[in-house]
Design a protein around this motif. Structure first.
Motif, PDB file in Angstrom:
ATOM      1  N   PHE A 274       3.993  -0.612   8.441  1.00  0.00           N
ATOM      2  CA  PHE A 274       4.382   0.616   7.757  1.00  0.00           C
ATOM      3  C   PHE A 274       5.889   0.850   7.804  1.00  0.00           C
ATOM      4  O   PHE A 274       6.562   0.521   8.791  1.00  0.00           O
ATOM      5  CB  PHE A 274       3.683   1.825   8.394  1.00  0.00           C
ATOM      6  CG  PHE A 274       2.241   1.953   8.009  1.00  0.00           C
ATOM      7  CD1 PHE A 274       1.275   1.179   8.632  1.00  0.00           C
ATOM      8  CD2 PHE A 274       1.851   2.841   7.022  1.00  0.00           C
ATOM      9  CE1 PHE A 274      -0.059   1.288   8.276  1.00  0.00           C
ATOM     10  CE2 PHE A 274       0.519   2.961   6.656  1.00  0.00           C
ATOM     11  CZ  PHE A 274      -0.436   2.180   7.295  1.00  0.00           C
TER      12      PHE A 274
ATOM     13  N   TYR B 242       0.848  -1.200   0.000  1.00  0.00           N
ATOM     14  CA  TYR B 242       0.000   0.000   0.000  1.00  0.00           C
ATOM     15  C   TYR B 242       0.881   1.248   0.000  1.00  0.00           C
ATOM     16  O   TYR B 242       1.927   1.284   0.655  1.00  0.00           O
ATOM     17  CB  TYR B 242      -0.872   0.051   1.262  1.00  0.00           C
ATOM     18  CG  TYR B 242      -1.752  -1.146   1.489  1.00  0.00           C
ATOM     19  CD1 TYR B 242      -1.239  -2.325   2.033  1.00  0.00           C
ATOM     20  CD2 TYR B 242      -3.109  -1.099   1.195  1.00  0.00           C
ATOM     21  CE1 TYR B 242      -2.054  -3.423   2.255  1.00  0.00           C
ATOM     22  CE2 TYR B 242      -3.937  -2.193   1.425  1.00  0.00           C
ATOM     23  CZ  TYR B 242      -3.393  -3.343   1.950  1.00  0.00           C
ATOM     24  OH  TYR B 242      -4.205  -4.436   2.176  1.00  0.00           O
TER      25      TYR B 242
ATOM     26  N   GLY C 293      -1.479 -10.246   2.956  1.00  0.00           N
ATOM     27  CA  GLY C 293      -2.531 -10.363   1.950  1.00  0.00           C
ATOM     28  C   GLY C 293      -3.710 -11.207   2.372  1.00  0.00           C
ATOM     29  O   GLY C 293      -4.691 -11.307   1.645  1.00  0.00           O
TER      30      GLY C 293
ATOM     31  N   ASP D  95      -5.198  -9.549   8.197  1.00  0.00           N
ATOM     32  CA  ASP D  95      -3.800  -9.289   8.496  1.00  0.00           C
ATOM     33  C   ASP D  95      -3.566  -7.791   8.629  1.00  0.00           C
ATOM     34  O   ASP D  95      -4.230  -6.989   7.999  1.00  0.00           O
ATOM     35  CB  ASP D  95      -2.880  -9.859   7.422  1.00  0.00           C
ATOM     36  CG  ASP D  95      -1.441  -9.880   7.882  1.00  0.00           C
ATOM     37  OD1 ASP D  95      -0.547  -9.823   7.038  1.00  0.00           O
ATOM     38  OD2 ASP D  95      -1.213  -9.922   9.121  1.00  0.00           O
ATOM     39  N   THR D  96      -2.604  -7.453   9.452  1.00  0.00           N
ATOM     40  CA  THR D  96      -2.330  -6.058   9.724  1.00  0.00           C
ATOM     41  C   THR D  96      -1.334  -5.513   8.708  1.00  0.00           C
ATOM     42  O   THR D  96      -0.609  -6.266   8.057  1.00  0.00           O
ATOM     43  CB  THR D  96      -1.766  -5.878  11.126  1.00  0.00           C
ATOM     44  OG1 THR D  96      -0.521  -6.580  11.207  1.00  0.00           O
ATOM     45  CG2 THR D  96      -2.711  -6.431  12.155  1.00  0.00           C
ATOM     46  N   GLN D  97      -1.317  -4.199   8.585  1.00  0.00           N
ATOM     47  CA  GLN D  97      -0.372  -3.544   7.698  1.00  0.00           C
ATOM     48  C   GLN D  97       0.827  -3.074   8.517  1.00  0.00           C
ATOM     49  O   GLN D  97       0.668  -2.521   9.607  1.00  0.00           O
ATOM     50  CB  GLN D  97      -1.045  -2.372   6.994  1.00  0.00           C
ATOM     51  CG  GLN D  97      -2.165  -2.824   6.062  1.00  0.00           C
ATOM     52  CD  GLN D  97      -2.800  -1.695   5.283  1.00  0.00           C
ATOM     53  OE1 GLN D  97      -2.209  -0.637   5.062  1.00  0.00           O
ATOM     54  NE2 GLN D  97      -4.035  -1.919   4.845  1.00  0.00           N
TER      55      GLN D  97
END
Lengths: 114, 109
Positions: free
Chosen positions: A105, A33, A97, A101-103
């Motif tokens: 950064f 992202y 994906g 699930d967490t992102q």
């Protein structure tokens, strides 16, 4: 293991120039992202990749902005004919994906357009 | 996207529990409530998420009301390193995150 990395950490350019911002996601993460954060605001979504393809590019503000992820790993955000209003911190995040699930950064690239 | 309302700022004494509220009255039935925080000059950091039940992990606890229209993030023993902007974000997961303006939490020594 290594987290998400972004280069450069800072970029100063002149109005009208072209810039490229790079994101190295966590190894094995299929989702990537890009967000943009202006001073005093929360991050704003730009584009989302699942593998090599852009699954959602609805946040790109105009056609001066373009992003690629040719091999499904590293991604490059490209900005043509930069404007002073493009000055912001550009954040990249990756995730495995799968649903829920967490992102994760990266530290961001601070872009300043003079 | 579900809209959220969070207080713009809060203070909490070091060592006390910090309770951060969030209203998300338009949340969809399958949307989770995610909490992230952003320490100054860093990228956002995941804290916790939940659907209906209360959740706890090593960082925090999340209390979600039965009607799911609001939630509270609890940092049980706040430290100075918890000073950050905290974001409450409804999300289906595996999609873009829509950040609001969050709550700026300041831990007071």
């Amino acid at each position: 293991g290594a987290g998400v990395s972004q280069t450069p950490s800072n970029k100063v350019t002149e109005k009208g120039k072209y810039v490229e911002l790079r994101c190295d996601p966590i190894s094995g993460h299929t989702a990537l992202y890009w967000y943009r954060q202006s001073l005093g605001q929360g991050p704003e979504f730009l584009i989302y990749f699942q593998g090599t393809g852009a699954a959602d590019d609805s946040g790109l503000p105009n056609d001066r902005f373009f992003a690629v992820r040719p091999e499904g790993s590293v991604s490059t955000l490209k900005i043509q004919r930069t404007e002073r209003g493009d000055s912001a911190v550009y954040l990249c995040a990756s995730s495995s994906g799968v649903v829920q699930d967490t992102q994760y950064f990266g530290p961001g690239t601070r872009l300043t357009v003079l | 996207d579900a809209k959220t309302t969070q207080p713009p700022s809060m203070d909490c004494a070091e060592g006390r529990a910090a309770n951060l509220p969030c209203n998300h009255s338009t949340i969809s039935g399958n949307e989770y409530v995610y909490w992230y925080r952003q320490i100054h000059s860093q990228g956002p950091q995941y804290i916790i998420h939940g659907l209906k039940n209360n959740e706890t992990n090593e960082m925090a606890s999340l209390i979600i009301t039965e009607d799911r229209k609001s939630s509270t993030l609890i940092l049980p023993h706040a430290t100075l390193r918890d000073t950050a902007v905290y974001y409450c974000i409804p999300s289906f997961g595996n999609e873009k995150l829509t950040f609001g303006t969050g709550t700026r939490l300041t831990i007071i020594p």
